[in-house]
Design a protein around this motif. Structure first.
Motif, PDB file in Angstrom:
ATOM      1  N   SER A   4       0.846  -1.200   0.000  1.00  0.00           N
ATOM      2  CA  SER A   4       0.000   0.000   0.000  1.00  0.00           C
ATOM      3  C   SER A   4       0.878   1.246   0.000  1.00  0.00           C
ATOM      4  O   SER A   4       2.100   1.172   0.232  1.00  0.00           O
ATOM      5  CB  SER A   4      -0.885   0.012   1.244  1.00  0.00           C
ATOM      6  N   ILE A   5       0.239   2.382  -0.198  1.00  0.00           N
ATOM      7  CA  ILE A   5       0.972   3.650  -0.151  1.00  0.00           C
ATOM      8  C   ILE A   5       1.575   3.859   1.241  1.00  0.00           C
ATOM      9  O   ILE A   5       2.648   4.468   1.380  1.00  0.00           O
ATOM     10  CB  ILE A   5       0.059   4.824  -0.572  1.00  0.00           C
ATOM     11  N   PHE A   6       0.923   3.307   2.273  1.00  0.00           N
ATOM     12  CA  PHE A   6       1.463   3.477   3.619  1.00  0.00           C
ATOM     13  C   PHE A   6       2.752   2.666   3.813  1.00  0.00           C
ATOM     14  O   PHE A   6       3.650   3.097   4.537  1.00  0.00           O
ATOM     15  CB  PHE A   6       0.423   3.112   4.680  1.00  0.00           C
ATOM     16  N   LYS A   8       4.916   2.236   1.501  1.00  0.00           N
ATOM     17  CA  LYS A   8       5.938   3.070   0.848  1.00  0.00           C
ATOM     18  C   LYS A   8       6.345   4.227   1.751  1.00  0.00           C
ATOM     19  O   LYS A   8       7.524   4.594   1.818  1.00  0.00           O
ATOM     20  CB  LYS A   8       5.410   3.596  -0.502  1.00  0.00           C
ATOM     21  N   ILE A   9       5.388   4.812   2.458  1.00  0.00           N
ATOM     22  CA  ILE A   9       5.711   5.894   3.397  1.00  0.00           C
ATOM     23  C   ILE A   9       6.572   5.345   4.540  1.00  0.00           C
ATOM     24  O   ILE A   9       7.576   5.955   4.929  1.00  0.00           O
ATOM     25  CB  ILE A   9       4.414   6.558   3.933  1.00  0.00           C
ATOM     26  N   ILE A  10       6.210   4.173   5.052  1.00  0.00           N
ATOM     27  CA  ILE A  10       6.977   3.557   6.153  1.00  0.00           C
ATOM     28  C   ILE A  10       8.412   3.289   5.712  1.00  0.00           C
ATOM     29  O   ILE A  10       9.362   3.501   6.473  1.00  0.00           O
ATOM     30  CB  ILE A  10       6.271   2.256   6.622  1.00  0.00           C
ATOM     31  N   ASP A  30      -2.484  13.477   7.895  1.00  0.00           N
ATOM     32  CA  ASP A  30      -3.274  13.067   6.737  1.00  0.00           C
ATOM     33  C   ASP A  30      -3.182  14.149   5.663  1.00  0.00           C
ATOM     34  O   ASP A  30      -3.285  15.343   5.960  1.00  0.00           O
ATOM     35  CB  ASP A  30      -4.739  12.844   7.161  1.00  0.00           C
ATOM     36  N   ILE A  31      -2.981  13.717   4.423  1.00  0.00           N
ATOM     37  CA  ILE A  31      -2.764  14.650   3.314  1.00  0.00           C
ATOM     38  C   ILE A  31      -4.072  15.343   2.881  1.00  0.00           C
ATOM     39  O   ILE A  31      -4.045  16.383   2.235  1.00  0.00           O
ATOM     40  CB  ILE A  31      -2.097  13.920   2.110  1.00  0.00           C
ATOM     41  N   ASN A  32      -5.208  14.752   3.255  1.00  0.00           N
ATOM     42  CA  ASN A  32      -6.521  15.367   2.986  1.00  0.00           C
ATOM     43  C   ASN A  32      -7.262  15.517   4.311  1.00  0.00           C
ATOM     44  O   ASN A  32      -8.253  14.827   4.573  1.00  0.00           O
ATOM     45  CB  ASN A  32      -7.352  14.487   2.042  1.00  0.00           C
ATOM     46  N   VAL A  39      -4.318  13.332  12.125  1.00  0.00           N
ATOM     47  CA  VAL A  39      -3.140  12.446  12.110  1.00  0.00           C
ATOM     48  C   VAL A  39      -3.574  11.018  11.808  1.00  0.00           C
ATOM     49  O   VAL A  39      -4.646  10.571  12.239  1.00  0.00           O
ATOM     50  CB  VAL A  39      -2.416  12.516  13.478  1.00  0.00           C
ATOM     51  N   LEU A  40      -2.740  10.288  11.067  1.00  0.00           N
ATOM     52  CA  LEU A  40      -2.936   8.853  10.842  1.00  0.00           C
ATOM     53  C   LEU A  40      -1.899   8.095  11.651  1.00  0.00           C
ATOM     54  O   LEU A  40      -0.704   8.410  11.584  1.00  0.00           O
ATOM     55  CB  LEU A  40      -2.769   8.514   9.361  1.00  0.00           C
ATOM     56  N   VAL A  41      -2.346   7.119  12.415  1.00  0.00           N
ATOM     57  CA  VAL A  41      -1.439   6.282  13.205  1.00  0.00           C
ATOM     58  C   VAL A  41      -1.423   4.900  12.543  1.00  0.00           C
ATOM     59  O   VAL A  41      -2.465   4.236  12.454  1.00  0.00           O
ATOM     60  CB  VAL A  41      -1.898   6.196  14.669  1.00  0.00           C
ATOM     61  N   GLN A  85     -11.608   4.409  12.584  1.00  0.00           N
ATOM     62  CA  GLN A  85     -10.812   3.273  12.110  1.00  0.00           C
ATOM     63  C   GLN A  85     -11.672   2.439  11.181  1.00  0.00           C
ATOM     64  O   GLN A  85     -12.584   1.744  11.614  1.00  0.00           O
ATOM     65  CB  GLN A  85     -10.342   2.465  13.338  1.00  0.00           C
ATOM     66  N   ASN A  86     -11.419   2.544   9.880  1.00  0.00           N
ATOM     67  CA  ASN A  86     -12.233   1.870   8.869  1.00  0.00           C
ATOM     68  C   ASN A  86     -11.608   0.530   8.492  1.00  0.00           C
ATOM     69  O   ASN A  86     -10.392   0.441   8.281  1.00  0.00           O
ATOM     70  CB  ASN A  86     -12.338   2.748   7.616  1.00  0.00           C
ATOM     71  N   ASN A  87     -12.432  -0.486   8.372  1.00  0.00           N
ATOM     72  CA  ASN A  87     -11.958  -1.827   7.990  1.00  0.00           C
ATOM     73  C   ASN A  87     -12.809  -2.366   6.853  1.00  0.00           C
ATOM     74  O   ASN A  87     -13.987  -2.699   7.064  1.00  0.00           O
ATOM     75  CB  ASN A  87     -12.037  -2.777   9.184  1.00  0.00           C
ATOM     76  N   ALA A  91     -16.866  -0.374   4.840  1.00  0.00           N
ATOM     77  CA  ALA A  91     -16.713   0.538   5.982  1.00  0.00           C
ATOM     78  C   ALA A  91     -16.004   1.830   5.581  1.00  0.00           C
ATOM     79  O   ALA A  91     -15.710   2.667   6.427  1.00  0.00           O
ATOM     80  CB  ALA A  91     -15.952  -0.162   7.103  1.00  0.00           C
ATOM     81  N   GLY A  92     -15.706   1.976   4.295  1.00  0.00           N
ATOM     82  CA  GLY A  92     -15.094   3.209   3.826  1.00  0.00           C
ATOM     83  C   GLY A  92     -13.575   3.199   3.814  1.00  0.00           C
ATOM     84  O   GLY A  92     -12.955   4.251   3.636  1.00  0.00           O
ATOM     85  N   GLN A  93     -12.972   2.021   3.991  1.00  0.00           N
ATOM     86  CA  GLN A  93     -11.501   1.967   3.971  1.00  0.00           C
ATOM     87  C   GLN A  93     -11.000   2.107   2.540  1.00  0.00           C
ATOM     88  O   GLN A  93     -11.435   1.373   1.645  1.00  0.00           O
ATOM     89  CB  GLN A  93     -10.997   0.638   4.567  1.00  0.00           C
ATOM     90  N   VAL A 100      -5.348   4.276  12.125  1.00  0.00           N
ATOM     91  CA  VAL A 100      -6.328   4.944  12.980  1.00  0.00           C
ATOM     92  C   VAL A 100      -6.243   6.435  12.699  1.00  0.00           C
ATOM     93  O   VAL A 100      -5.156   7.023  12.735  1.00  0.00           O
ATOM     94  CB  VAL A 100      -6.054   4.675  14.480  1.00  0.00           C
ATOM     95  N   HIS A 101      -7.396   7.037  12.389  1.00  0.00           N
ATOM     96  CA  HIS A 101      -7.461   8.490  12.210  1.00  0.00           C
ATOM     97  C   HIS A 101      -7.628   9.145  13.585  1.00  0.00           C
ATOM     98  O   HIS A 101      -8.504   8.744  14.359  1.00  0.00           O
ATOM     99  CB  HIS A 101      -8.687   8.888  11.385  1.00  0.00           C
ATOM    100  N   VAL A 102      -6.804  10.150  13.861  1.00  0.00           N
ATOM    101  CA  VAL A 102      -7.014  11.007  15.034  1.00  0.00           C
ATOM    102  C   VAL A 102      -7.464  12.351  14.475  1.00  0.00           C
ATOM    103  O   VAL A 102      -6.700  13.030  13.772  1.00  0.00           O
ATOM    104  CB  VAL A 102      -5.727  11.179  15.867  1.00  0.00           C
TER     105      VAL A 102
HETATM  106  P1  AMP Z   1      -9.331   5.404   4.870  1.00  0.00           P
HETATM  107  O1  AMP Z   1     -10.554   5.834   4.117  1.00  0.00           O
HETATM  108  O2  AMP Z   1      -9.645   5.142   6.332  1.00  0.00           O
HETATM  109  O3  AMP Z   1      -8.626   4.250   4.217  1.00  0.00           O
HETATM  110  O4  AMP Z   1      -8.377   6.656   4.884  1.00  0.00           O
HETATM  111  C1  AMP Z   1      -7.194   6.756   4.142  1.00  0.00           C
HETATM  112  C2  AMP Z   1      -6.615   8.098   4.441  1.00  0.00           C
HETATM  113  O5  AMP Z   1      -5.276   8.124   3.950  1.00  0.00           O
HETATM  114  C3  AMP Z   1      -7.343   9.279   3.782  1.00  0.00           C
HETATM  115  O6  AMP Z   1      -7.793  10.166   4.789  1.00  0.00           O
HETATM  116  C4  AMP Z   1      -6.261   9.920   2.897  1.00  0.00           C
HETATM  117  O7  AMP Z   1      -6.345  11.318   2.873  1.00  0.00           O
HETATM  118  C5  AMP Z   1      -4.984   9.439   3.541  1.00  0.00           C
HETATM  119  N1  AMP Z   1      -3.833   9.402   2.660  1.00  0.00           N
HETATM  120  C6  AMP Z   1      -3.742   8.778   1.462  1.00  0.00           C
HETATM  121  N2  AMP Z   1      -2.514   8.949   0.939  1.00  0.00           N
HETATM  122  C7  AMP Z   1      -1.815   9.688   1.826  1.00  0.00           C
HETATM  123  C8  AMP Z   1      -0.479  10.207   1.855  1.00  0.00           C
HETATM  124  N3  AMP Z   1       0.387  10.001   0.858  1.00  0.00           N
HETATM  125  N4  AMP Z   1      -0.101  10.924   2.936  1.00  0.00           N
HETATM  126  C9  AMP Z   1      -0.963  11.143   3.946  1.00  0.00           C
HETATM  127  N5  AMP Z   1      -2.221  10.685   3.982  1.00  0.00           N
HETATM  128  C10 AMP Z   1      -2.660   9.967   2.930  1.00  0.00           C
END
Ligand code: AMP
Length: 138
Positions: A4-6, A8-10, A30-32, A39-41, A85-87, A91-93, A100-102
């Motif tokens: 996942s993109i996460f 790659k970030i890690i 979070d970028i959006n 914050v994303l944990v 926390q979407n799964n 559930a919108g993941q 986890v979104h803070v």
């Molecule tokens: P979710 O719908 O729970 O899977 O949320 C994914 C979240 O990841 C969204 O709020 C995105 O804005 C965020 N996101 C996606 N790509 C990035 C990124 N490169 N850096 C930071 N946040 C990101």
């Protein structure tokens, strides 16, 4: 699971605004963002959903979360915050790597995030059977 993109970030292949890191967790903005300080944990273990996470990774996540919440509250001045926390897709993941979104909440700042429950009538017989079934699996 797929990369996942996460992941790659890690690995540092994609930049992020990091707020915390230890051996099992990375946290970044979070970028959006839904609000200032969103914050994303993210556990470093590449599990797709909470149910896929190992016990050690879950312990690391649980240990880091309250500390990160305290820092977000102090840094932003927000008196309230949501943990989201979407799964799974239903559930919108969107990113299939546990996170986890803070989300700090401010008065008069409409994030659009609503907790809107539509509770149903509870069937005690069906509920008792389901509770036993879940308990047997734990
Ligand atoms: P979710 O719908 O729970 O899977 O949320 C994914 C979240 O990841 C969204 O709020 C995105 O804005 C965020 N996101 C996606 N790509 C990035 C990124 N490169 N850096 C930071 N946040 C990101």
């Amino acid at each position: 699971m797929s990369d996942s993109i996460f992941s790659k970030i890690i690995r540092g292949e994609i930049p992020c605004h990091r707020v915390y890191q230890d051996e099992s967790v990375l946290a970044f903005l979070d970028i959006n963002p839904l609000s200032r300080g969103h914050v994303l944990v993210v556990p470093k273990e590449p599990a797709a959903t909470m149910a896929d996470l190992s016990d050690p990774a879950a312990a690391g996540l649980g240990k880091a979360l309250p500390r990160i919440c305290r820092a977000v509250v102090k840094a932003t001045g927000a008196a309230s915050y949501n943990l989201l926390q979407n799964n799974g897709a239903d559930a919108g993941q969107e990113v299939m790597h546990v996170h986890v979104h803070v989300i700090p909440r401010y008065p008069e700042d409409d994030t659009g995030l609503r907790v809107s429950w539509k509770p149903r009538a509870f069937d005690h017989d069906a509920g008792a059977e389901l509770a036993r079934k879940i308990a047997r699996l734990l």
